[in-house]
Design an enzyme around this catalytic site. Structure first.
Site, PDB file in Angstrom:
ATOM      1  N   ASN A 160     -11.220 -35.313  18.094  1.00  0.00           N
ATOM      2  CA  ASN A 160     -10.104 -34.865  18.931  1.00  0.00           C
ATOM      3  C   ASN A 160      -9.896 -35.706  20.192  1.00  0.00           C
ATOM      4  O   ASN A 160      -8.791 -35.764  20.723  1.00  0.00           O
ATOM      5  CB  ASN A 160     -10.256 -33.385  19.300  1.00  0.00           C
ATOM      6  CG  ASN A 160     -11.572 -33.080  19.971  1.00  0.00           C
ATOM      7  OD1 ASN A 160     -12.622 -33.541  19.554  1.00  0.00           O
ATOM      8  ND2 ASN A 160     -11.534 -32.289  21.018  1.00  0.00           N
ATOM      9  N   GLY A 236     -19.198 -31.306  18.926  1.00  0.00           N
ATOM     10  CA  GLY A 236     -18.669 -30.889  17.634  1.00  0.00           C
ATOM     11  C   GLY A 236     -18.788 -29.396  17.429  1.00  0.00           C
ATOM     12  O   GLY A 236     -18.876 -28.628  18.381  1.00  0.00           O
ATOM     13  N   GLY A 237     -18.820 -28.985  16.164  1.00  0.00           N
ATOM     14  CA  GLY A 237     -18.839 -27.574  15.820  1.00  0.00           C
ATOM     15  C   GLY A 237     -20.197 -26.930  16.000  1.00  0.00           C
ATOM     16  O   GLY A 237     -21.237 -27.595  15.964  1.00  0.00           O
ATOM     17  N   GLU A 256     -22.180 -30.150  23.220  1.00  0.00           N
ATOM     18  CA  GLU A 256     -20.972 -29.410  23.608  1.00  0.00           C
ATOM     19  C   GLU A 256     -20.364 -28.920  22.305  1.00  0.00           C
ATOM     20  O   GLU A 256     -19.900 -29.712  21.490  1.00  0.00           O
ATOM     21  CB  GLU A 256     -20.037 -30.322  24.394  1.00  0.00           C
ATOM     22  CG  GLU A 256     -18.922 -29.561  25.100  1.00  0.00           C
ATOM     23  CD  GLU A 256     -17.742 -29.313  24.197  1.00  0.00           C
ATOM     24  OE1 GLU A 256     -17.610 -28.164  23.688  1.00  0.00           O
ATOM     25  OE2 GLU A 256     -16.965 -30.245  23.972  1.00  0.00           O
ATOM     26  N   CYS A 290     -11.588 -28.477  22.658  1.00  0.00           N
ATOM     27  CA  CYS A 290     -12.640 -27.503  22.959  1.00  0.00           C
ATOM     28  C   CYS A 290     -12.306 -26.651  24.172  1.00  0.00           C
ATOM     29  O   CYS A 290     -12.848 -25.555  24.333  1.00  0.00           O
ATOM     30  CB  CYS A 290     -13.970 -28.217  23.157  1.00  0.00           C
ATOM     31  SG  CYS A 290     -13.960 -29.472  24.453  1.00  0.00           S
TER      32      CYS A 290
END
Length: 483
Positions: A160, A236-237, A256, A290
């Site tokens: 992103n 990431g996730g 993060e 995010c």
């Protein structure tokens, strides 16, 4: 998609500890807007990753010996190079990802700032003297501590922000004398390669930086479990973060992991400002952010007014060609992701949520969507949507808004709109997040501030000064003097 190099013209190479390298297989990089082929990058194997780590060990030695003035000069020159090639970098970001050209230009500007701040912070890696004579029997001792680089850092970055989030890991690593291996997102590797080109042109010793492209399922475990890697910096996730933390072993981890960001709008707020800020915060980069606004808690007395204004502004959002100066929002990163968001929205509606606007998909495009009356048991109410969807909730007062804001297992940033200083400080104290934005949406950040979250939003902090702290260790020095 991995293909044989013989079936497509080979494109970009990856950079492994001093050399530009091709691979027998390549990954197609496609524009999510129309699925057109932009370029190809190597699809590294697990064996190639292991060799890259071994080669990077030489970079660790070189990086640790680089004088501070050299690190500063390299980083500043890198920023100059990116600035000269700004439009090329912006076009690359826009084409391989979801951002519009206007959003991409802002990311390049932020990357330049990130690299320049890294240069500044390189000269401020300080230690302190220690009064050893505070302990009886230590009157003849004196000393200090200083910070030293931890060695080899693994950076795993998302799609992103394919340039600036790489810079947030590479800049502090170089500033603090470390070597670094970057594994960029498979769908957006070109921006990371462009950043590597600038650093090398600026004079960075090539063994200090590796950018290796490939599928995480093939090369990720080798990177995160290798004992030579002393720190993993991951964005990431949450599930991927948990997997990495279980496998990594005894090494530093900075993560993060996203959020389900809440914004509170009280009756005394400037509604025009609140609407404009939260709409932008919700739909920037097609909501794949995010920090993106996902939940808005509005005091009941102004709920209908806010909802109408928010909806009207959302309907003005222009989706379409990412390279058009007039486009506000482009596609999601893949059609698969757009289908996931569509599924979550449909689930919420089936369980009783009210669709106020949006809710339409066309390939990878998903329209800006506003929902209300969400049931607590739907996926959207609990998880990070990472798409252009926002939920509006009426609340009785600030206390209820804070309670509901804290109900999710995330805590990256929160926002509150109010003209009451006492209420603002109450929110600051009681919101369980890493940052509280007053009269701003959750989507506000400068690159120098500490950035990170609590609960399921991650571990540690980014932001150059704070990342440098994570990427260095203190070493104590004590002299025993003759009596």
């Amino acid at each position: 998609m991995v293909i044989s190099v013989r079936t497509k013209v080979q494109g970009k190479q990856m950079h492994i500890a001093g050399k530009w390298v091709s691979s027998e297989r390549v990954i197609e990089v496609r524009d999510p807007q129309d699925n057109s082929l932009i370029d190809t990058v190597p699809a590294a194997t697990a064996e190639e990753m292991a060799k890259a780590i071994e080669a990077a060990k030489e970079g660790v030695k070189i990086a640790a010996e680089m004088p501070v003035h050299q690190r500063i000069a390299i980083l500043n020159k890198t920023a100059d190079i990116i600035e000269r090639r700004k439009e090329e970098y912006a076009t690359t970001i826009a084409r391989e990802g979801s951002k519009t050209i206007r959003e991409a230009r802002k990311e390049v500007t932020r990357c330049i700032e990130t690299i320049r701040i890294s240069a500044e912070e390189a000269r401020r890696i300080h230690g302190e003297t220690i009064p050893f004579d505070q302990m009886p029997g230590s009157e003849n001792r004196m000393g200090y501590y200083y910070r030293f680089p931890i060695g080899l850092i693994a950076a795993i970055t998302p799609f992103n922000d394919p340039l600036n989030l790489v810079a947030h890991k590479v800049g502090p690593a170089i500033a603090s004398g470390n070597a670094i291996i970057v594994k960029p997102a498979t769908v957006t590797p070109l921006s990371a390669i462009l950043l590597a080109e600038a650093l090398l042109e600026a004079g960075l010793p090539p063994q200090v930086l590796t950018v290796i492209t490939g599928n995480g399922s093939e090369i990720g475990d080798v990177l995160v479990t290798h004992p030579a890697v002393r720190m993993i910096s991951f964005t990431g996730g949450s599930q991927a973060g948990l997997d990495i933390s279980r496998k990594a072993g005894l090494k530093k981890i900075g993560m993060e992991l996203g959020s389900n960001s809440p914004v509170i709008v009280l009756a005394d707020a400037d509604l025009e400002e609140a609407v404009e800020s939260t709409v932008s915060g919700a739909f920037w980069a097609a909501g794949q952010n995010c920090l993106g606004v996902q939940r808005v808690y509005i005091e009941e007395s102004i709920f209908d007014t806010f909802k109408d204004k928010f909806t009207a502004r959302t309907k003005q959002y222009r989706t379409g060609d990412k390279l058009s100066e007039w486009t506000d929002m482009g596609p999601m990163i893949t059609e698969k992701e757009a289908i996931r968001v569509e599924t979550w929205v449909n689930e919420a509606i089936e369980k009783g949520a009210t669709l106020i606007c949006g809710g339409e998909r066309n390939g990878a495009f998903y329209s800006p969507t506003v929902l209300a009356d969400l049931p607590e048991d739907c996926t959207l109410a609990k998880e990070e949507v990472f798409g252009p969807v926002v939920m509006l909730y009426p609340v009785s007062d600030l206390e209820a808004a804070i309670q509901q804001s804290n109900s999710a297992d995330y805590g990256l940033q929160a926002g509150i709109f109010t003209s009451n200083l006492e209420k603002a400080f109450s929110a600051i104290k009681h919101l369980e997040v890493g940052g509280v934005m007053i009269n701003d949406s959750t989507d506000y950040r400068i690159d120098a501030m500490p950035f990170g979250g609590v609960k399921g939003s991650g571990l540690g902090r980014e932001g150059i000064q704070f990342a440098i702290h994570e990427m260095t260790e203190p070493k104590v020095v004590c002299f025993k003097l003759p009596k």
